[in-house]
Design a protein around this motif. Structure first.
Motif, PDB file in Angstrom:
ATOM      1  N   LEU A 193     -51.865 -16.964  72.990  1.00  0.00           N
ATOM      2  CA  LEU A 193     -50.597 -16.551  72.391  1.00  0.00           C
ATOM      3  C   LEU A 193     -49.483 -17.501  72.811  1.00  0.00           C
ATOM      4  CD1 LEU A 193     -48.676 -14.712  70.867  1.00  0.00           C
ATOM      5  CD2 LEU A 193     -48.707 -13.125  72.820  1.00  0.00           C
ATOM      6  N   MET A 194     -49.443 -17.850  74.085  1.00  0.00           N
ATOM      7  CA  MET A 194     -48.464 -18.830  74.559  1.00  0.00           C
ATOM      8  C   MET A 194     -48.649 -20.160  73.813  1.00  0.00           C
ATOM      9  SD  MET A 194     -46.503 -17.611  77.158  1.00  0.00           S
ATOM     10  CE  MET A 194     -46.066 -19.005  78.209  1.00  0.00           C
ATOM     11  N   ASN A 195     -49.894 -20.572  73.628  1.00  0.00           N
ATOM     12  CA  ASN A 195     -50.158 -21.830  72.931  1.00  0.00           C
ATOM     13  C   ASN A 195     -49.654 -21.791  71.490  1.00  0.00           C
ATOM     14  OD1 ASN A 195     -51.395 -22.707  75.262  1.00  0.00           O
ATOM     15  ND2 ASN A 195     -53.480 -22.345  74.531  1.00  0.00           N
ATOM     16  N   TYR A 218     -46.660 -28.977  77.399  1.00  0.00           N
ATOM     17  CA  TYR A 218     -47.746 -28.648  78.320  1.00  0.00           C
ATOM     18  C   TYR A 218     -47.499 -27.258  78.881  1.00  0.00           C
ATOM     19  CZ  TYR A 218     -50.879 -28.526  82.287  1.00  0.00           C
ATOM     20  OH  TYR A 218     -51.849 -28.147  83.160  1.00  0.00           O
ATOM     21  N   GLY A 219     -48.557 -26.430  78.836  1.00  0.00           N
ATOM     22  CA  GLY A 219     -48.394 -25.058  79.285  1.00  0.00           C
ATOM     23  C   GLY A 219     -49.500 -24.583  80.194  1.00  0.00           C
ATOM     24  N   VAL A 220     -49.142 -23.684  81.089  1.00  0.00           N
ATOM     25  CA  VAL A 220     -50.092 -23.044  81.989  1.00  0.00           C
ATOM     26  C   VAL A 220     -49.526 -21.682  82.368  1.00  0.00           C
ATOM     27  CG1 VAL A 220     -49.026 -24.244  83.943  1.00  0.00           C
ATOM     28  CG2 VAL A 220     -51.286 -23.227  84.218  1.00  0.00           C
ATOM     29  N   LEU A 250     -57.255 -26.859  83.308  1.00  0.00           N
ATOM     30  CA  LEU A 250     -56.436 -28.018  82.934  1.00  0.00           C
ATOM     31  C   LEU A 250     -55.150 -27.657  82.193  1.00  0.00           C
ATOM     32  CD1 LEU A 250     -59.380 -30.257  81.644  1.00  0.00           C
ATOM     33  CD2 LEU A 250     -58.125 -30.538  83.800  1.00  0.00           C
ATOM     34  N   GLY A 251     -54.979 -26.379  81.856  1.00  0.00           N
ATOM     35  CA  GLY A 251     -53.809 -26.011  81.080  1.00  0.00           C
ATOM     36  C   GLY A 251     -53.957 -26.440  79.633  1.00  0.00           C
TER      37      GLY A 251
END
Length: 503
Positions: free
Chosen positions: A310-312, A330-332, A461-462
């Motif tokens: 969902l964040m992606n 870039y997300g994690v 790796l995110g």
């Protein structure tokens, strides 16, 4: 945060604190809200403002009209230690979240086609007198804007297109607009609903409530704060302001009546610094209190692929919206970093506007698309995110920033994998924390028989979000926005995608 050789990049972060005794105002405005003088739209905006005051104790007053709202924090507020970007992004994000959640209440037969977004700015007022002048200015704008809107949409309904209608009333003053309404449409402007003419005030007041009854039936009363919405003819007047004890206590009283204000003087209060030109801009957003949010919504531990995806999706939405300016993300976990290219002049590089617009769109998308990822789980309360903008002078330092975030992802994921494995084995959370203190995570991973290399790449790796430019051969095509889970610390990815950081 994880310790790594890349942590030096934190020294580029600059916090813009609104110093005492300034009163903090947060002004937000819808990025694109067609026909904002619709009654249901105004009621929806008011409902969002009420919920904002309910959520944040430091916000004691709000004034709104059309597609804008101003929130006023109490004089002594230490809300997020008065950091301008954090205060602005949190309130804008929360308002966006509530706007989307409440849409169906006010438009039950009208589906929202795209996630709404708001941008805003922080305005420090050095005194109560400055606040008074600001409020008079905004209510004057409300009055004049509404006159234009009342004429515009009636002309459109009669058969003109919007441009023709605007051209027709261009240059009209208040008297001309009033005469047009009366002569052409038989509308007495003074009898138009106050919500249109005067705007809406949302404020905290003190009311006396019955909390219980004695044995003989006598009521026991207590004072409590209540949030009310009113439409006042002159919100900058002494009578309105001084009649509300909460406003007097938290903001101070108005001493003199004022009838005129110079807009240029009030605009000089605005806290809207421009980011340094020819630098990479990183907008990093983080979920607010997402530890609690993840527990309430029963996220899978240590990683929930639904929440991460969902964040992606939200990040993809942001890159698609700002396709000319944002080149990579870039997300994690509950954070995302958006890279705005060095040559960008997005919003004239105004930090407030860039951060609030990105955070707002991300939040709205998160709420709007929630059911696609959690079809069996109702969104129980509005999520919100905070954000900040940081400038990095070179591509090398920018890459070190991204490496820092990926190292952080790796170490935190190792820790969380060990922590939740210990909890699953029967240890309490405190015991699991103590067990992991001071130890080398790699050894703990081996001791707990976690096959770390086989965990999904997204966890280790995110997520990297960027445009696929025909295998890196085209610098001109916008390309499809894709999500991959790859190493961005080493040189391979960047050599294969020269277009991303190409200037």
């Amino acid at each position: 945060m994880a310790n790594s050789k890349y942590e030096y990049v934190k020294c580029f972060e600059v916090e813009e604190e609104v110093m005492f005794p300034n009163i903090i105002l947060v002004w937000i405005n819808a990025c694109s809200l067609h026909k904002p003088y619709d009654l249901n739209t105004l009621k929806l905006m008011n409902s969002c403002a009420v919920e904002t005051l309910e959520e944040y104790a430091d916000v004691v007053f709000a004034y709104g009209f059309s597609d804008e709202y101003t929130f006023v924090l109490k004089k002594t507020s230490k809300f997020y230690e008065r950091r301008a970007s954090k205060v602005l992004s949190i309130i804008t994000s929360f308002f966006s979240s509530v706007f989307l959640r409440k849409w169906g209440e006010f438009f039950p037969h009208k589906e929202l086609q795209s996630p709404p977004s708001f941008h805003g700015r922080v305005i420090p007022c050095a005194s109560t007198e400055a606040l008074q002048e600001y409020l008079l200015w905004r209510q004057n704008i409300c009055h004049l804007s509404n006159q234009h809107e009342q004429c515009l949409w009636r002309l459109v309904e009669r058969g003109m297109n919007e441009k023709e209608a605007w051209d027709f009333i261009k240059g009209f003053d208040k008297s001309d607009l009033n005469n047009l309404l009366f002569d052409e449409f038989s509308v007495n402007y003074n009898k138009v609903e106050p919500i249109f003419r005067q705007g809406s005030c949302v404020l905290k007041t003190v009311v006396e409530d019955i909390v219980k009854y004695t044995d003989n039936g006598a009521p026991i009363k207590r004072n409590r704060r209540k949030i009310i919405t009113v439409h006042s003819k002159k919100i900058a007047g002494k009578r309105f302001w001084n009649d509300h004890t909460v406003l007097l206590k938290e903001l101070g009283g108005f001493i003199e009546e004022i009838n005129n204000v110079t807009p240029e003087y009030v605009r000089s209060f605005e806290f809207d610094s421009k980011l340094m030109p020819s630098t990479w801009i990183v907008v990093r957003i983080d979920g607010c209190h997402f530890h609690r949010f993840s527990e309430v919504h029963e996220f899978v531990k240590p990683n929930d692929d639904r929440a991460l995806n969902l964040m992606n999706l939200c990040a993809v939405s942001v890159l698609e919206k700002f396709c000319e300016d944002i080149v990579f993300a870039y997300g994690v976990s509950d954070e995302y970093s958006f890279i705005v290219k060095k040559s960008s002049n997005l919003y004239q590089r105004r930090a407030n506007k860039i951060v609030s617009a990105i955070v707002s769109l991300f939040t709205s998308t998160y709420v709007m698309r929630w059911n696609e990822f959690f079809p069996q789980s109702e969104l129980k309360y509005p999520p919100s995110f905070d954000g900040r903008a940081v400038c990095y002078p070179s591509t090398e330092i920018l890459r070190d920033y991204l490496s820092w975030r990926q190292v952080d992802c790796h170490i935190n994921n190792q820790y969380n994998s060990c922590f939740w494995k210990l909890v699953a084995s029967g240890k309490s959370k405190r015991e699991a924390q103590n067990n992991l203190k001071g130890g080398q995570l790699q050894k703990k991973v081996e001791e707990l028989a976690i096959d770390y290399s086989k965990l999904p790449a997204m966890f280790r790796l995110g997520s990297s979000v960027y445009r696929d430019h025909d295998n890196g051969n085209s610098f001109e095509s916008k390309g499809e926005v894709i999500v991959e889970h790859i190493d961005i610390i080493g040189p391979t990815f960047w050599l294969e995608h020269l277009n991303i950081l190409h200037e």
